[in-house]
Design an enzyme around this catalytic site. Structure first.
Site, mmCIF file in Angstrom:
data_model
loop_
_atom_site.group_PDB
_atom_site.id
_atom_site.type_symbol
_atom_site.label_atom_id
_atom_site.label_comp_id
_atom_site.label_asym_id
_atom_site.label_seq_id
_atom_site.Cartn_x
_atom_site.Cartn_y
_atom_site.Cartn_z
ATOM 1 N N GLU A 163 -29.442 -20.240 -23.818
ATOM 2 C CA GLU A 163 -28.623 -19.962 -24.990
ATOM 3 C C GLU A 163 -28.020 -21.263 -25.499
ATOM 4 O OE1 GLU A 163 -24.179 -18.527 -23.890
ATOM 5 O OE2 GLU A 163 -25.767 -17.345 -22.969
ATOM 6 N N HIS A 214 -23.279 -14.811 -14.415
ATOM 7 C CA HIS A 214 -24.107 -13.598 -14.323
ATOM 8 C C HIS A 214 -24.369 -13.181 -12.875
ATOM 9 C CE1 HIS A 214 -26.077 -14.886 -18.441
ATOM 10 N NE2 HIS A 214 -24.824 -14.505 -18.587
ATOM 11 N N ASN A 225 -29.276 -12.637 -20.535
ATOM 12 C CA ASN A 225 -27.888 -12.214 -20.305
ATOM 13 C C ASN A 225 -27.907 -10.736 -19.905
ATOM 14 O OD1 ASN A 225 -28.485 -14.009 -22.653
ATOM 15 N ND2 ASN A 225 -26.387 -14.616 -22.227
HETATM 16 P P1 FDA Z 1 -17.763 -6.066 -14.587
HETATM 17 O O1 FDA Z 1 -17.552 -7.325 -13.859
HETATM 18 O O2 FDA Z 1 -17.920 -6.112 -16.068
HETATM 19 O O3 FDA Z 1 -16.549 -5.079 -14.288
HETATM 20 C C1 FDA Z 1 -16.002 -4.897 -13.013
HETATM 21 C C2 FDA Z 1 -14.555 -4.457 -13.150
HETATM 22 O O4 FDA Z 1 -14.092 -3.952 -11.911
HETATM 23 C C3 FDA Z 1 -13.607 -5.574 -13.551
HETATM 24 O O5 FDA Z 1 -12.807 -5.158 -14.629
HETATM 25 C C4 FDA Z 1 -12.772 -5.807 -12.284
HETATM 26 O O6 FDA Z 1 -11.438 -6.224 -12.556
HETATM 27 C C5 FDA Z 1 -12.793 -4.442 -11.651
HETATM 28 N N1 FDA Z 1 -12.620 -4.451 -10.190
HETATM 29 C C6 FDA Z 1 -13.237 -5.244 -9.288
HETATM 30 N N2 FDA Z 1 -12.872 -4.930 -8.034
HETATM 31 C C7 FDA Z 1 -11.980 -3.914 -8.132
HETATM 32 C C8 FDA Z 1 -11.221 -3.162 -7.172
HETATM 33 N N3 FDA Z 1 -11.333 -3.372 -5.847
HETATM 34 N N4 FDA Z 1 -10.370 -2.202 -7.633
HETATM 35 C C9 FDA Z 1 -10.249 -1.969 -8.968
HETATM 36 N N5 FDA Z 1 -10.944 -2.650 -9.906
HETATM 37 C C10 FDA Z 1 -11.809 -3.608 -9.499
HETATM 38 N N6 FDA Z 1 -23.439 -11.098 -20.202
HETATM 39 C C11 FDA Z 1 -24.200 -10.825 -21.299
HETATM 40 O O7 FDA Z 1 -25.044 -9.944 -21.245
HETATM 41 N N7 FDA Z 1 -24.021 -11.548 -22.451
HETATM 42 C C12 FDA Z 1 -23.124 -12.569 -22.544
HETATM 43 O O8 FDA Z 1 -22.984 -13.186 -23.606
HETATM 44 C C13 FDA Z 1 -22.330 -12.877 -21.389
HETATM 45 N N8 FDA Z 1 -21.449 -13.917 -21.383
HETATM 46 C C14 FDA Z 1 -20.571 -14.092 -20.331
HETATM 47 C C15 FDA Z 1 -19.565 -15.046 -20.415
HETATM 48 C C16 FDA Z 1 -18.620 -15.150 -19.390
HETATM 49 C C17 FDA Z 1 -17.521 -16.178 -19.476
HETATM 50 C C18 FDA Z 1 -18.695 -14.268 -18.268
HETATM 51 C C19 FDA Z 1 -17.697 -14.336 -17.157
HETATM 52 C C20 FDA Z 1 -19.708 -13.335 -18.187
HETATM 53 C C21 FDA Z 1 -20.663 -13.238 -19.206
HETATM 54 N N9 FDA Z 1 -21.668 -12.281 -19.155
HETATM 55 C C22 FDA Z 1 -22.485 -12.078 -20.245
HETATM 56 C C23 FDA Z 1 -21.869 -11.445 -17.954
HETATM 57 C C24 FDA Z 1 -21.362 -10.005 -18.114
HETATM 58 O O9 FDA Z 1 -20.045 -9.999 -18.601
HETATM 59 C C25 FDA Z 1 -21.439 -9.297 -16.746
HETATM 60 O O10 FDA Z 1 -22.799 -9.309 -16.359
HETATM 61 C C26 FDA Z 1 -20.952 -7.859 -16.790
HETATM 62 O O11 FDA Z 1 -19.615 -7.797 -17.212
HETATM 63 C C27 FDA Z 1 -21.088 -7.177 -15.439
HETATM 64 O O12 FDA Z 1 -20.831 -5.806 -15.612
HETATM 65 P P2 FDA Z 1 -20.458 -4.870 -14.384
HETATM 66 O O13 FDA Z 1 -20.411 -3.462 -14.879
HETATM 67 O O14 FDA Z 1 -21.364 -5.174 -13.258
HETATM 68 O O15 FDA Z 1 -19.005 -5.325 -13.890
#
Ligand code: FDA
Length: 504
Positions: free
Chosen positions: A356, A442, A480
């Protein structure tokens, strides 16, 4: 008396969790979502919900005393990060020994902090990574369903060609073309019409005001505006914020018993609660879900969990890198934070790369072209339970990223050669470094579909226990990942909610 009982609990509020909660709510199932982060809907003293990227405050970062931005330096100087008060901020950097992982914290998980790039993987690669899943069904049914519900939209190509805000991307495209490489437009959940109106000065700026990794105050369709809003709209779903699930046990009647810590946004513990449920869905992300299940297996609260839990983790081949342009080739003082183009060299037989073209919205000319490369790295890490800290530790060595660096290097060497340019060595910390190979955006895997779970995310060894998030995907998806995570959760929820779950 005894613990509060709900029919279904969903842990987390990211992509997998949000899909699952909506489909449970629609099926009439009383559902409680538990999220360790806060709800991001209340303005701070500056009138904004989220802080900007250039002047981050406590809202930016999850319980640290200094921000930890991915580009930590400029000319090797530590000018980017700021001291802050520890707080339940929106972006976390989870540091393992040789790899750090950025994740979102709050209602909406990663959707609050990510770049919104909504990319479907090449079908051939999807089939390679998840051969157990019917790809035809995914591409005909679940990917379209996910894209529609997420609010995926496309940039107006004519506007892209004209606007100063995407000059940085046009510069990179031209340089890629000079090296014989093709680019592709990338769909997004940021509302590109809103962005056009930002550029026209008609609405408050967000993507055009350097906002992204610490949250967008406008324009982005994060999950709280899409899936989660719809889930709450069913009247069956509620969300408890600043509630962190610590442990999972099973009662003799089969119900799950969670120990949950409620805190305030400054980290003071308010209560430790027990909540019981009939159906338990884990959507805490690759790190969160894997840690909860590892802890349960290793401390013996769910001893029949599979030895596969913790395995198959990867950073989706993420490598960040930057190039220095010639003085006559500026990238622009104005840069949209939302990426719109990718260099697509995934069909390269030796080194497949999808990179990207990322902005560096510093508000001043930097002559930098920045990239997040997604490569095909076959190396995998393993999470193990560390009893001393009661946390999951990641077994992943820096050298394991060598294939990813090699692939990124092969692509960007070509671009540099064709344009007589060089790498930047000053952006990733105090030392000379041109490939950021020690962090990722990711995280994928840890509870792989068909290994730690059945083919629909049912956790092996237990009934009514499910994984719904990125931990199902074995370490790599080539683009992504959130559209794939969403579509897979749609597929699994359709099966599981209909077959396994009764409303009462
Ligand atoms: P996700 O991580 O979204 O959600 C998990 C949630 O569970 C969080 O809110 C967390 O706080 C909560 N949690 C964790 N443990 C817990 C517990 N014990 N008790 C209660 N709550 C708990 N992807 C993409 O496709 N396009 C993009 O442009 C980008 N860009 C990007 C930039 C940046 C800076 C980051 C950090 C990430 C991306 N990503 C991305 C990746 C994308 O955001 C990521 O793959 C997904 O959010 C993952 O989704 P999940 O459903 O797996 O969990």
């Amino acid at each position: 008396d005894g613990p509060r009982h709900v029919r279904a609990v969903v842990v987390g509020t990211g992509y997998g969790a949000a899909v699952t909660a909506l489909r449970l709510g629609e099926a009439g199932v009383e559902t409680l979502m538990l999220e360790m982060g806060r709800q991001w809907d209340t303005p701070g003293a500056d009138g904004n919900v989220f802080p900007g990227m250039l002047k981050p405050d406590e809202r930016s970062t999850w319980f640290k005393s200094r921000t930890e931005a991915p580009l930590g330096s400029f000319l090797w100087l530590d000018v980017v990060n700021k001291n802050i008060t520890p707080y339940a901020g929106v972006l976390d950097r989870v540091a393992f020994e040789e790899m750090s992982v950025y994740v979102g914290r709050g209602v909406g998980g990663g959707s609050l902090v990510n770049g919104g790039m909504a990319v479907m993987p090449r079908r051939s690669y999807f089939e390679e990574v998840l051969p157990q899943v019917d790809a035809a069904q995914m591409y005909e049914r679940y990917f379209p369903r996910a894209n529609a519900a997420l609010g995926v939209n496309h940039i107006d190509k004519q506007w892209f060609e004209e606007t100063e805000w995407y000059k940085f991307a046009r510069v990179s495209r031209k340089q890629a073309e000079k090296a014989g490489l093709g680019t592709t437009f990338v769909p997004n959940v940021y509302d590109f019409d809103y962005m056009k109106r930002e550029a026209a000065g008609e609405v408050p700026k967000s993507a055009l005001a350097t906002e992204v990794i610490y949250g967008n105050n406008h324009g982005k369709k994060s999950l709280d505006k899409t899936y989660l809003a719809a889930a709450l709209g069913t009247g069956k779903v509620t969300i408890a914020t600043l509630h962190q699930v610590k442990t999972i046990r099973q009662r003799s009647d089969g119900a799950y018993l969670l120990s949950v810590q409620e805190s305030d946004a400054h980290g003071a513990v308010l209560a430790t609660k027990e909540i019981s449920c009939t159906y338990l869905f884990l959507g805490a992300g690759s790190l969160g879900t894997t840690e909860l299940l590892l802890r349960a297996r290793e401390t013996g609260t769910l001893p029949a969990l599979s030895p596969e839990i913790g395995k198959g983790w990867g950073p989706n081949g993420n490598i960040m890198t930057a190039r220095a342009n010639h003085i006559w080739n500026p990238t622009g003082t104005k840069q949209a934070t939302i990426p719109a183009l990718g260099i697509d060299d995934w069909d390269n037989p030796e080194h497949p790369v999808f990179a990207e073209i990322a902005p560096l919205p510093a508000g001043l000319e930097t002559w930098v072209s920045l990239y997040l490369a997604i490569t095909k790295n076959p190396e995998r890490g393993t999470f193990v339970y560390d009893a001393a800290t009661d946390r999951a530790a990641l077994r992943w060595k820096r050298e394991q990223n060598a294939p990813a660096v090699e692939a990124a290097k092969s692509l960007f060497d070509r671009i540099n050669k064709a344009n007589a340019t060089m790498y930047r060595y000053d952006l990733f910390g105090a030392r000379l470094k041109n490939f950021a190979d020690d962090f990722c955006y990711h995280p994928l895997g840890g509870c792989v579909l068909g290994e730690a779970t059945d083919l629909y995310g049912r956790v092996k060894g237990y009934r009514n226990l499910y994984v719904t998030d990125g931990s199902l995907i074995p370490g790599s998806i080539g683009v992504n990942p959130f559209v794939t995570i969403t579509a897979l959760a749609e597929r699994n929820a359709e099966q599981v909610v209909h077959q396994d779950v009764t409303p009462a």
